[in-house]
Design a protein around this motif. Structure first.
Motif, mmCIF file in Angstrom:
data_model
loop_
_atom_site.group_PDB
_atom_site.id
_atom_site.type_symbol
_atom_site.label_atom_id
_atom_site.label_comp_id
_atom_site.label_asym_id
_atom_site.label_seq_id
_atom_site.Cartn_x
_atom_site.Cartn_y
_atom_site.Cartn_z
ATOM 1 N N ILE A 68 18.522 24.716 -19.122
ATOM 2 C CA ILE A 68 17.807 23.752 -18.293
ATOM 3 C C ILE A 68 16.684 24.420 -17.509
ATOM 4 C CG2 ILE A 68 18.033 22.108 -16.376
ATOM 5 C CD1 ILE A 68 20.920 21.525 -17.461
ATOM 6 N N VAL A 69 16.983 25.515 -16.812
ATOM 7 C CA VAL A 69 15.967 26.189 -15.992
ATOM 8 C C VAL A 69 15.019 27.024 -16.852
ATOM 9 C CG1 VAL A 69 15.595 27.909 -14.165
ATOM 10 C CG2 VAL A 69 17.396 26.184 -13.913
ATOM 11 N N THR A 70 15.559 27.855 -17.733
ATOM 12 C CA THR A 70 14.718 28.779 -18.491
ATOM 13 C C THR A 70 14.023 28.095 -19.673
ATOM 14 O OG1 THR A 70 16.113 30.640 -17.823
ATOM 15 C CG2 THR A 70 14.691 30.973 -19.733
ATOM 16 N N ALA A 71 14.799 27.441 -20.532
ATOM 17 C CA ALA A 71 14.211 26.848 -21.740
ATOM 18 C C ALA A 71 13.617 25.465 -21.501
ATOM 19 C CB ALA A 71 15.255 26.782 -22.844
ATOM 20 N N GLY A 72 13.961 24.836 -20.394
ATOM 21 C CA GLY A 72 13.413 23.519 -20.100
ATOM 22 C C GLY A 72 14.023 22.392 -20.917
ATOM 23 N N GLU A 73 15.223 22.591 -21.431
ATOM 24 C CA GLU A 73 15.885 21.535 -22.198
ATOM 25 C C GLU A 73 16.304 20.401 -21.257
ATOM 26 O OE1 GLU A 73 18.911 22.782 -25.036
ATOM 27 O OE2 GLU A 73 18.042 24.796 -25.045
ATOM 28 N N ASP A 74 16.167 19.198 -21.726
ATOM 29 C CA ASP A 74 16.540 18.017 -20.949
ATOM 30 C C ASP A 74 17.987 17.669 -21.291
ATOM 31 O OD1 ASP A 74 16.507 15.788 -19.327
ATOM 32 O OD2 ASP A 74 15.450 14.548 -20.798
ATOM 33 N N LEU A 75 18.921 18.277 -20.573
ATOM 34 C CA LEU A 75 20.351 18.109 -20.846
ATOM 35 C C LEU A 75 21.080 17.677 -19.579
ATOM 36 C CD1 LEU A 75 20.977 21.513 -22.678
ATOM 37 C CD2 LEU A 75 20.880 19.260 -23.737
ATOM 38 N N PRO A 76 22.186 16.984 -19.741
ATOM 39 C CA PRO A 76 23.022 16.710 -18.567
ATOM 40 C C PRO A 76 23.778 17.981 -18.191
ATOM 41 C CG PRO A 76 24.085 15.873 -20.535
ATOM 42 C CD PRO A 76 22.716 16.384 -20.964
ATOM 43 N N THR A 77 24.230 18.040 -16.969
ATOM 44 C CA THR A 77 25.075 19.154 -16.558
ATOM 45 C C THR A 77 26.456 18.979 -17.183
ATOM 46 O OG1 THR A 77 25.707 17.973 -14.551
ATOM 47 C CG2 THR A 77 23.854 19.523 -14.381
ATOM 48 N N GLY A 92 10.538 30.557 -16.432
ATOM 49 C CA GLY A 92 11.233 29.421 -17.002
ATOM 50 C C GLY A 92 10.315 28.232 -17.219
ATOM 51 N N ASP A 93 10.622 27.456 -18.251
ATOM 52 C CA ASP A 93 9.861 26.260 -18.589
ATOM 53 C C ASP A 93 10.482 25.008 -17.987
ATOM 54 O OD1 ASP A 93 8.073 27.688 -20.201
ATOM 55 O OD2 ASP A 93 9.432 27.578 -21.912
ATOM 56 N N GLY A 94 11.618 25.153 -17.309
ATOM 57 C CA GLY A 94 12.338 23.996 -16.807
ATOM 58 C C GLY A 94 12.294 23.886 -15.298
ATOM 59 N N ARG A 95 13.391 23.469 -14.759
ATOM 60 C CA ARG A 95 13.480 23.217 -13.325
ATOM 61 C C ARG A 95 13.269 24.493 -12.527
ATOM 62 N NH1 ARG A 95 18.549 19.069 -12.776
ATOM 63 N NH2 ARG A 95 17.887 17.691 -14.454
ATOM 64 N N PRO A 96 12.483 24.420 -11.479
ATOM 65 C CA PRO A 96 12.303 25.606 -10.636
ATOM 66 C C PRO A 96 13.536 25.829 -9.763
ATOM 67 C CG PRO A 96 11.018 23.772 -9.786
ATOM 68 C CD PRO A 96 11.638 23.312 -11.071
ATOM 69 N N HIS A 97 13.699 27.054 -9.336
ATOM 70 C CA HIS A 97 14.778 27.408 -8.418
ATOM 71 C C HIS A 97 14.190 27.436 -7.013
ATOM 72 C CE1 HIS A 97 18.249 29.331 -6.709
ATOM 73 N NE2 HIS A 97 17.542 30.374 -6.346
ATOM 74 N N ARG A 98 14.635 26.511 -6.191
ATOM 75 C CA ARG A 98 14.120 26.414 -4.818
ATOM 76 C C ARG A 98 12.603 26.345 -4.792
ATOM 77 N NH1 ARG A 98 18.458 30.702 -2.467
ATOM 78 N NH2 ARG A 98 20.244 29.318 -2.704
ATOM 79 N N GLY A 99 12.055 25.592 -5.739
ATOM 80 C CA GLY A 99 10.623 25.363 -5.790
ATOM 81 C C GLY A 99 9.810 26.414 -6.509
#
Length: 170
Positions: A71-80, A127-134
């Motif tokens: 999710i964070v590194t590869a940017g995959e759109d997955l549920p937790t 990472g291509d996905g969600r940032p960590h703390r912005g």
């Protein structure tokens, strides 16, 4: 507890091999802590009043693998896995229906996916996905964080395993 299938990280290796080696060592350590136990034992909360179990730790780490690598590194759109905003500790929780076979399969699938993400990226790559703390984080940061995550939880696993059957060791 013997080292079993675990390989010590190389002592004279480059940065990538060292980081990946330590992470794989810690993954194998967690698996060794769960070896030769029944589903009921793996669901045993051994240090009251805590509800922490070995199976809950493996579920948590499967989710952590998915979060940081996919999710964070590869940017995959997955549920937790196992948890949600409404149930943030759902990954640690087990029931009589939670099996080691399913838990192990989920964890192994996430580890395999994490290895594929790692192999396809440079250590400096953000990472291509969600940032960590912005802030976007590098693969190097994620690998280091995951080593810390496993090391901390392997300490918990040591105590849980010893309380279940007295077995100790690395």
């Amino acid at each position: 507890m013997t080292t079993g299938d675990r390989s010590e990280p190389a002592t004279a290796a480059g940065e990538r091999q060292t980081l990946e080696g330590f992470l794989d060592y810690h993954r194998a350590t967690l698996r060794a802590k769960c070896a030769d136990l029944s589903d009921a034992q793996l669901r045993t909360a051994s240090v009251p009043p805590s509800t922490l179990t070995l199976m809950g730790l493996v579920r948590h780490l499967a989710g952590v693998e998915r979060w940081w690598f996919r999710i964070v590194t590869a940017g995959e759109d997955l549920p937790t896995l196992y948890y949600s905003a409404e149930d943030p500790d759902g990954d640690f929780r087990t029931t009589a229906g939670t099996t080691w076979g399913a838990t192990l399969a989920d964890w192994e699938a996430e580890v395999a996916a994490a290895r594929a993400v790692t192999a396809a990226r440079g250590l400096e790559q953000l990472g291509d996905g969600r940032p960590h703390r912005g802030t976007a984080v590098s693969l190097r940061w994620v690998l280091t964080h995951m080593i810390e995550e496993y090391a901390r939880h392997n300490g918990h696993a040591d105590l849980l395993r010893e309380a279940i059957d007295g077995r100790t060791g690395e």
